[in-house]
Design a protein around this motif. Sequence first.
Motif, PDB file in Angstrom:
ATOM      1  N   ILE A 147      55.922  36.505  21.030  1.00 29.17           N
ATOM      2  CA  ILE A 147      55.805  35.606  22.187  1.00 29.17           C
ATOM      3  C   ILE A 147      55.527  34.182  21.711  1.00 29.17           C
ATOM      4  O   ILE A 147      54.670  33.951  20.854  1.00 29.17           O
ATOM      5  N   THR A 148      56.260  33.223  22.285  1.00 33.43           N
ATOM      6  CA  THR A 148      55.997  31.802  22.068  1.00 33.43           C
ATOM      7  C   THR A 148      55.862  31.118  23.428  1.00 33.43           C
ATOM      8  O   THR A 148      56.453  31.572  24.409  1.00 33.43           O
ATOM      9  N   ARG A 179      50.432  33.690  23.478  1.00 33.39           N
ATOM     10  CA  ARG A 179      51.322  33.025  22.514  1.00 33.39           C
ATOM     11  C   ARG A 179      50.830  33.340  21.098  1.00 33.39           C
ATOM     12  O   ARG A 179      49.636  33.391  20.828  1.00 33.39           O
ATOM     13  N   GLY A 180      51.764  33.603  20.210  1.00 28.48           N
ATOM     14  CA  GLY A 180      51.395  33.960  18.841  1.00 28.48           C
ATOM     15  C   GLY A 180      51.112  35.434  18.635  1.00 28.48           C
ATOM     16  O   GLY A 180      50.679  35.826  17.560  1.00 28.48           O
ATOM     17  N   SER A 181      51.358  36.255  19.655  1.00 24.23           N
ATOM     18  CA  SER A 181      51.180  37.703  19.483  1.00 24.23           C
ATOM     19  C   SER A 181      52.546  38.378  19.412  1.00 24.23           C
ATOM     20  O   SER A 181      53.571  37.773  19.715  1.00 24.23           O
ATOM     21  N   PHE A 191      61.897  36.027  19.637  1.00 24.77           N
ATOM     22  CA  PHE A 191      60.819  35.470  20.462  1.00 24.77           C
ATOM     23  C   PHE A 191      61.239  35.374  21.916  1.00 24.77           C
ATOM     24  O   PHE A 191      62.336  34.895  22.232  1.00 24.77           O
ATOM     25  N   PHE A 192      60.327  35.824  22.789  1.00 20.04           N
ATOM     26  CA  PHE A 192      60.429  35.538  24.215  1.00 20.04           C
ATOM     27  C   PHE A 192      59.638  34.257  24.462  1.00 20.04           C
ATOM     28  O   PHE A 192      58.479  34.150  24.031  1.00 20.04           O
ATOM     29  N   GLU A 193      60.250  33.298  25.167  1.00 18.34           N
ATOM     30  CA  GLU A 193      59.487  32.114  25.548  1.00 18.34           C
ATOM     31  C   GLU A 193      58.780  32.380  26.879  1.00 18.34           C
ATOM     32  O   GLU A 193      59.425  32.636  27.887  1.00 18.34           O
ATOM     33  N   ILE A 194      57.456  32.322  26.851  1.00 20.24           N
ATOM     34  CA  ILE A 194      56.651  32.440  28.070  1.00 20.24           C
ATOM     35  C   ILE A 194      55.805  31.179  28.126  1.00 20.24           C
ATOM     36  O   ILE A 194      54.734  31.088  27.501  1.00 20.24           O
ATOM     37  N   PRO A 195      56.284  30.121  28.839  1.00 22.15           N
ATOM     38  CA  PRO A 195      55.655  28.796  28.755  1.00 22.15           C
ATOM     39  C   PRO A 195      54.167  28.770  29.084  1.00 22.15           C
ATOM     40  O   PRO A 195      53.436  27.948  28.545  1.00 22.15           O
TER      41      PRO A 195
END
Length: 326
Positions: free
Chosen positions: A15-16, A228-230, A64-68
Amino acid sequence: MQVKPLLGQHHVSAITANAKENYRFYTKVLGLRLVKKSINQDDTSVYHLFYADERGNPGTDLTFFEIPHAGTTYHGTNSISLTSLRVESDEAISYWKKRFEEFAVEHDEIATKYGRKTIAFRDFEGQRLELVSDETNHGVLGGKPWDKSPVPVEYGIIGLGPVKLTVAQPEITAKILTDVMGYREKDSYQSNLNNHPPIRVFETGEGGTGGEIYLEERADLQSERPGRGSVHHVAFRVESEEELKKWVDYLKQLRLPNSGFVERYYFRSLYFREPNGILFELATDGPGFEGDESFEHLGENLSLPPYFENQRAEIEAKLKPLDTKE
């Protein structure tokens, strides 16, 4: 078993909260190739970015999935706590230490883990990563670095290495790995934390860095709160769609809750959670990433599986523009 043993790691998905900075770090600093700019097929409002070797060979993808609005990750158990990436040699590890210093990447000192040279580092969101040397490795073959990467080919990342699972109750995860997934418990190595049990090593297929899972027991921690970062999940290689369908039947016979067969276009999948709650995916080696883009132009445009094409305008309107042609 009624199914063939798994072939090794297929991909790791994390996740980012920032796709633009994520793209910069993984292509400009780590030198991976963005082989596909797509969407999260379960939530089409966010990007799914695939970084890999030159063509996204199975076993080389870090996605990576972007989750803002993803929050801070609070590290803990029932998690995928370390993703390692393979390089060809011990000399490459030394090269990367200098590169991390040059680009101000947070990193540890070079160390020897399980008989291999390694260097642990974190990305800009604290994603826990490690480079591992294949100099003495035997087993699953690595991929081929992209020759247009900013990193010289001889030092380039060639695929996923061992993935570490951190759990409170290791025996139930070990049982899934061995009794269900066909892994062999091979060895263990000492944790770098005082008074903690050794970290157990499991392998599948041809073994080696591309076929190993590390299992760490941490009874002293609470469950991880991801952000984020996991890491979201780890996927394992199945050679064909036919074989994946056998896995669907096999898990059904074992009465293990699972997703059933899932069409992802670039590969076919099956998802289930092991008893400590970590999400596992089984994914086919093909068809791969060149069905909708040529090798020369992989990752340059937004790629949508055919079953999403009629929603392209709506999907593109929700996504923040991300230039991946530079």
